[in-house]
Design a protein around this motif. Structure first.
Motif, mmCIF file in Angstrom:
data_model
loop_
_atom_site.group_PDB
_atom_site.id
_atom_site.type_symbol
_atom_site.label_atom_id
_atom_site.label_comp_id
_atom_site.label_asym_id
_atom_site.label_seq_id
_atom_site.Cartn_x
_atom_site.Cartn_y
_atom_site.Cartn_z
ATOM 1 N N ARG A 119 -3.055 123.245 -59.932
ATOM 2 C CA ARG A 119 -3.484 124.323 -60.825
ATOM 3 C C ARG A 119 -2.370 125.363 -61.005
ATOM 4 O O ARG A 119 -1.666 125.701 -60.063
ATOM 5 C CB ARG A 119 -4.675 124.989 -60.146
ATOM 6 C CG ARG A 119 -5.462 125.931 -60.983
ATOM 7 C CD ARG A 119 -6.391 126.793 -60.123
ATOM 8 N NE ARG A 119 -7.072 126.151 -59.014
ATOM 9 C CZ ARG A 119 -8.339 125.744 -59.050
ATOM 10 N NH1 ARG A 119 -9.055 125.878 -60.127
ATOM 11 N NH2 ARG A 119 -8.893 125.203 -57.988
ATOM 12 N N GLU A 120 -2.206 125.854 -62.228
ATOM 13 C CA GLU A 120 -1.201 126.902 -62.438
ATOM 14 C C GLU A 120 -1.834 128.253 -62.731
ATOM 15 O O GLU A 120 -1.332 129.289 -62.316
ATOM 16 C CB GLU A 120 -0.258 126.515 -63.585
ATOM 17 C CG GLU A 120 0.828 125.567 -63.091
ATOM 18 C CD GLU A 120 1.654 124.973 -64.187
ATOM 19 O OE1 GLU A 120 1.632 125.512 -65.304
ATOM 20 O OE2 GLU A 120 2.297 123.947 -63.908
ATOM 21 N N THR A 121 -2.955 128.237 -63.479
ATOM 22 C CA THR A 121 -3.596 129.528 -63.774
ATOM 23 C C THR A 121 -4.493 129.921 -62.598
ATOM 24 O O THR A 121 -5.289 129.120 -62.124
ATOM 25 C CB THR A 121 -4.515 129.440 -65.004
ATOM 26 O OG1 THR A 121 -5.025 128.136 -65.062
ATOM 27 C CG2 THR A 121 -3.832 129.839 -66.262
ATOM 28 N N PRO A 122 -4.330 131.151 -62.122
ATOM 29 C CA PRO A 122 -5.137 131.539 -60.965
ATOM 30 C C PRO A 122 -6.589 131.761 -61.347
ATOM 31 O O PRO A 122 -6.861 132.316 -62.412
ATOM 32 C CB PRO A 122 -4.505 132.842 -60.507
ATOM 33 C CG PRO A 122 -3.700 133.343 -61.629
ATOM 34 C CD PRO A 122 -3.433 132.211 -62.568
ATOM 35 N N LYS A 123 -7.493 131.292 -60.514
ATOM 36 C CA LYS A 123 -8.853 131.822 -60.575
ATOM 37 C C LYS A 123 -8.784 133.081 -59.705
ATOM 38 O O LYS A 123 -8.619 134.174 -60.217
ATOM 39 C CB LYS A 123 -9.852 130.790 -60.048
ATOM 40 C CG LYS A 123 -9.945 129.545 -60.930
ATOM 41 C CD LYS A 123 -11.312 128.901 -60.904
ATOM 42 C CE LYS A 123 -11.521 128.011 -59.723
ATOM 43 N NZ LYS A 123 -12.779 127.237 -59.786
ATOM 44 N N ALA A 124 -8.791 132.902 -58.386
ATOM 45 C CA ALA A 124 -8.698 134.075 -57.514
ATOM 46 C C ALA A 124 -7.274 134.623 -57.514
ATOM 47 O O ALA A 124 -6.312 133.865 -57.546
ATOM 48 C CB ALA A 124 -9.101 133.675 -56.109
ATOM 49 N N SER A 125 -7.175 135.947 -57.448
ATOM 50 C CA SER A 125 -5.835 136.537 -57.313
ATOM 51 C C SER A 125 -5.560 136.895 -55.848
ATOM 52 O O SER A 125 -4.491 137.396 -55.534
ATOM 53 C CB SER A 125 -5.713 137.768 -58.199
ATOM 54 O OG SER A 125 -6.854 138.572 -58.052
ATOM 55 N N GLY A 126 -6.509 136.642 -54.978
ATOM 56 C CA GLY A 126 -6.323 136.891 -53.556
ATOM 57 C C GLY A 126 -7.607 136.549 -52.826
ATOM 58 O O GLY A 126 -8.575 136.096 -53.449
ATOM 59 N N PHE A 127 -7.599 136.750 -51.512
ATOM 60 C CA PHE A 127 -8.820 136.481 -50.750
ATOM 61 C C PHE A 127 -8.846 137.381 -49.525
ATOM 62 O O PHE A 127 -7.850 138.021 -49.191
ATOM 63 C CB PHE A 127 -8.916 134.992 -50.360
ATOM 64 C CG PHE A 127 -7.772 134.501 -49.524
ATOM 65 C CD1 PHE A 127 -6.586 134.113 -50.117
ATOM 66 C CD2 PHE A 127 -7.878 134.428 -48.148
ATOM 67 C CE1 PHE A 127 -5.517 133.661 -49.349
ATOM 68 C CE2 PHE A 127 -6.821 133.972 -47.367
ATOM 69 C CZ PHE A 127 -5.633 133.589 -47.979
#
Ligand SMILES: Cc1cc2nc3c(=O)[nH]c(=O)nc-3n(C[C@H](O)[C@H](O)[C@H](O)COP(=O)(O)OP(=O)(O)OC[C@H]3O[C@@H](n4cnc5c(N)ncnc54)[C@H](O)[C@@H]3O)c2cc1C
Length: 508
Positions: free
Chosen positions: A38-46
């Protein structure tokens, strides 16, 4: 058999599971339908307990290197339309990792590969079936359809899980009408950033940073450390949304116009995504040889917790599956995966559904509820309690039987340890993901009892500042299986330890 375990899906849950199985000596096969990572992030962090667990595995350095920034205490967290402010707490209740999902998946994928997992991309699992001896996946690969068999198969294939569907596992719950649209963009010349972080937009006026409720929905924005804007709209759309379908810039700008009643110019747009909210939980996390983990097992109607809970599912499941495959699992061990992680998921559903009620009230009563809630959160105790609920750190797995030590079922604290070989810590001891009996009070009776299990349980003697117990029996997922109370006599402690060792690690 083509593999011991087939994992469907190379998201955070599937890749974490593959790495943990590899660490336990099992070689899984991961099947992922997308041809490329995957290249486009769903989450930007956790955030949450998984951050501690990654540290216990020695993986946090890799995560920090990939992010280019250190893991840090979360200064705040959103909760149902209000902001929890942890900044004044000396020890904030959770840590946050600002690592976008594609980079996280790269770190986890590399680790899984190093530990022997096979990862096939571009292989779509069309269906699964099982009998008493094996589970079979029907796969559409780049060279045509084929079948693979294994002893177990884990569906880590996300919210629309085909594995869950194929296994006939119900996924009851609610789909909420909210659709959230998100963009990352630079600030265009025509818009001014105000000293207080707000925006001055031509034709619209001033908008404050954070969330603004309008008749059309909720508009929100904040600043990223890069100087970019993160802009979000939330609207009700009874038709729902598909999180995985791409979103166009026109769709986003139309949504801003509906919510704000005016256009918002954006500079260069580097990210566009959309997500909806569901509150759902698989009725069973296990059906025979088929198991579920991550978003395939649960959907929470709030942001920021999916990765934490999904990866913790994987860590809980891996050592139990490895024990079954290694032939030493006590009876009922694999069932505890559902017992523990369904329970944890239900706690997460409780707090995220409460957030729905908090944020969706648009009338004065809703405003009053949020205001009162905000007032209550000025007190440290409820603030900490909510923080721990979000982070998943207040979960205590159901303890087997009465009379258990208060630590049983909780996450092992990272004690600093002094041993004959020098200083170490609980985190260091958990790198290999082997069970540990930690004698903190010079208890030869307990060490002697555990010696029968020493092929699978490491035995350590250490001193620590204020020992929370005479001894801790720690599982590979860093949860405490059993603890000896201070001064507990050998007459009760040794049979109880023997019982706990048998319950979790089989007959010696
Ligand atoms: C816009 C957005 C923002 C988010 N922000 C956050 C956040 O800030 N923090 C956070 O913790 N969470 C966030 N989340 C949630 C988080 O992304 C998910 O919880 C997480 O991705 C779940 O991981 P998973 O491994 O269970 O499933 P997924 O990441 O969905 O991975 C499933 C994988 O399975 C594959 N797959 C599906 N079907 C098949 C099949 N039939 N055969 C083979 N492969 C298959 C898919 O291609 C995919 O790679 C966000 C989600 C969205 C949509």
């Amino acid at each position: 058999m083509d593999a011991d375990v087939i994992i469907v899906g190379a998201g955070p849950a599937g890749l974490m599971l593959a790495g943990e199985l590899g660490l336990a000596g099992v070689r899984p096969l991961v099947l992922e339908r997308q041809p490329r990572p995957r290249e486009t992030p769903k989450a930007s962090g956790f955030n949450g307990q998984i951050v501690e667990l990654l540290r216990y595995r020695g993986l946090l350095d890799r995560v920090e290197a990939a992010s280019g920034r250190s893991v840090r205490p979360a200064p705040s967290a959103p909760f149902g339309g209000i902001q929890l402010d942890f900044s004044h707490l000396a020890d904030p209740p959770m840590w946050v990792v600002p690592l976008p999902q594609p980079q996280l998946e790269r770190v986890l994928g590399e680790r899984a590969h190093e530990l022997g997992a096979g990862i096939r991309r571009g292989h779509d699992v069309a269906g699964v079936s099982q009998d008493d001896a094996a589970v079979t996946a029907d796969v559409r690969g780049p060279d045509g359809p084929y079948r693979v068999t294994a002893r177990y198969l884990v569906g880590c294939d996300g919210a629309h899980s085909r594995v869950r569907h194929s296994a006939g596992i119900p996924f009851p719950g609610t789909t909420y009408p909210e659709v959230n649209r998100l963009a990352q963009a630079s600030l265009p010349d025509s818009v001014t950033r105000l000293d207080n972080g707000g925006l001055d937009v031509p034709g619209l006026g001033r908008i404050r940073a954070g969330f603004t409720r309008t008749d059309g929905g909720v508009f929100g924005f904040g600043w990223l450390s890069s100087g970019d804007l993160l802009v979000q709209t939330t609207e009700d759309d009874p038709a729902g949304s598909d999180d995985d379908a791409p979103m166009s810039l026109t769709e986003f700008q139309d949504s801003i116009r509906r919510v704000l009643g005016a256009d918002l110019p954006l500079g260069e747009v580097t990210r566009l995504s959309r997500y909806g909210f569901q509150a759902r939980q698989a009725e069973r996390y296990r059906d025979g040889r088929i198991l579920l983990a991550g978003d395939a097992a649960h959907q929470f109607p709030a942001t920021g917790i999916g990765i934490n809970f999904g990866m913790l599912d994987a860590v809980n499941l891996a050592w139990k599956l490895a024990a079954v495959i290694g032939g030493w699992a006590p009876s009922g061990l694999l069932e505890t995966y559902h017992g523990e992680r369904h329970f944890a998921g239900a706690r997460a559903l409780l707090q995220t559904q409460a957030q729905v009620a908090l944020r969706r009230g648009q009338d004065p009563a809703g405003e009053a509820l949020r205001e009162l809630f905000q007032e209550l959160l000025a007190d440290e105790q409820p603030l900490r309690r909510l923080g721990a609920l979000i982070a998943g750190t207040s979960i205590r797995y159901p303890a087997p039987g009465p009379g258990q030590h208060a630590l049983t079922g909780t996450f092992a604290p990272d004690l600093t340890l002094h041993t004959d070989q020098g200083a170490t810590s609980v985190a260091d001891l958990m790198h290999t993901a082997r069970p540990v009996l930690l004698d903190l009070a010079g208890r030869p009776d307990l060490r002697e009892t555990a010696r029968d299990w020493q092929d699978r349980v490491d035995i350590h003697t250490a001193q620590t500042g204020q020992p929370p117990a005479d001894a801790l029996l720690i599982r590979p997922d860093a949860h405490i299986a059993w603890a000896a109370a201070a001064g507990e006599p050998a007459g009760t402690a040794t049979p109880a330890l023997r019982e706990a060792l048998s319950r979790w690690f089989g007959t010696p």
